[in-house]
Design a protein around this motif. Structure first.
Motif, PDB file in Angstrom:
ATOM      1  N   LYS A 189    -108.747 -80.306  24.708  1.00 30.75           N
ATOM      2  CA  LYS A 189    -107.835 -80.680  23.813  1.00 30.75           C
ATOM      3  C   LYS A 189    -108.646 -81.252  22.461  1.00 30.75           C
ATOM      4  N   GLY A 190    -108.414 -81.305  21.143  1.00 33.89           N
ATOM      5  CA  GLY A 190    -108.228 -81.820  19.966  1.00 33.89           C
ATOM      6  C   GLY A 190    -109.829 -80.279  19.449  1.00 33.89           C
ATOM      7  N   LYS A 191    -110.050 -79.649  19.990  1.00 36.78           N
ATOM      8  CA  LYS A 191    -111.295 -78.918  19.979  1.00 36.78           C
ATOM      9  C   LYS A 191    -110.584 -78.258  19.054  1.00 36.78           C
ATOM     10  N   ASN A 247    -108.685 -74.659  26.195  1.00 36.74           N
ATOM     11  CA  ASN A 247    -108.523 -76.179  27.305  1.00 36.74           C
ATOM     12  C   ASN A 247    -109.246 -77.592  26.861  1.00 36.74           C
TER      13      ASN A 247
END
Length: 203
Positions: free
Chosen positions: A61-63, A59
């Motif tokens: 974002k981007g990781k 959850n």
């Protein structure tokens, strides 16, 4: 006196596969000794409250996409193009880990690691299928019956539990973890730091 690099390993960790081959090169270059300690990653996660990155970071974002990018960069840098992400990840490796524990010495254990790494992470075998694992052992020149029987030995089972608890007690929480004496490193990205330490650098 040469140093010993201890690798805390579960064959079900993709980063353990990726670290294995560069680590062996580092050990050869530096004249260090390599020692493998098999643990059960599922048990380690329960003991520490950790979880696989793709689940833990889902959850954020981007990781996850960035982690995938770095993962591929590592593969490319170390020319590990035979790697194939296992479609069943996360999967149960307790049979393989008990087989490693049942090894008679480090040389045999590391030859088993050399055998199982490509079986798991290049051919994507079913690690819980006794017949499949037995064939891998036989094809590698090992006595499959000996190891499959040993995997059911209560002492072997307890040794894997003890290895896992001991690794956690020393600070480990995931795979790959490395120890040189009391110094600990986590993750394949720490391999350059380990090599520097082996050649006189700071931890």
């Amino acid at each position: 006196m040469s140093k010993t690099v201890e690798l805390i390993l579960d064959l079900g960790a993709p980063n353990g596969y990726l670290a294995w081959y560069p680590l062996k090169q580092i050990v050869a270059r530096t004249g260090a000794n390599l020692e493998v300690t098999p643990v059960f990653l599922g048990g380690m996660h329960k003991l520490t409250g950790n979880s696989p990155p793709m689940m833990r970071d889902a959850n954020v974002k981007g990781k996850v996409p960035y982690a995938a990018l770095e993962f591929q960069r590592f593969i490319d840098r170390h020319e590990l193009s035979a790697f194939r992400m296992h479609p069943d990840l996360p999967f149960n490796t307790i049979l393989l880990q008990r087989i490693l524990v049942a090894s008679s010495n480090q040389d045999e254990m590391q030859r088993l690691v050399d055998l199982f790494q490509p079986a798991v992470w290049e051919r994507n075998i079913d690690c819980s299928d006794v017949d499949v694992v037995g064939r891998v052992l036989e094809e590698g020149g090992f006595d499959a019956e000996r190891f499959l029987n040993a995997a059911q030995d209560p002492e072997v089972k307890q040794k894997l539990v003890d290895n896992t608890q001991s690794a956690v007690d020393r600070g480990a929480f995931g795979i790959p973890t490395f120890f040189i004496g009391d110094e600990m490193w986590f993750g394949k990205e720490r391999l350059e730091q380990i090599e520097a330490y082996l050649t006189g650098g700071k931890p």
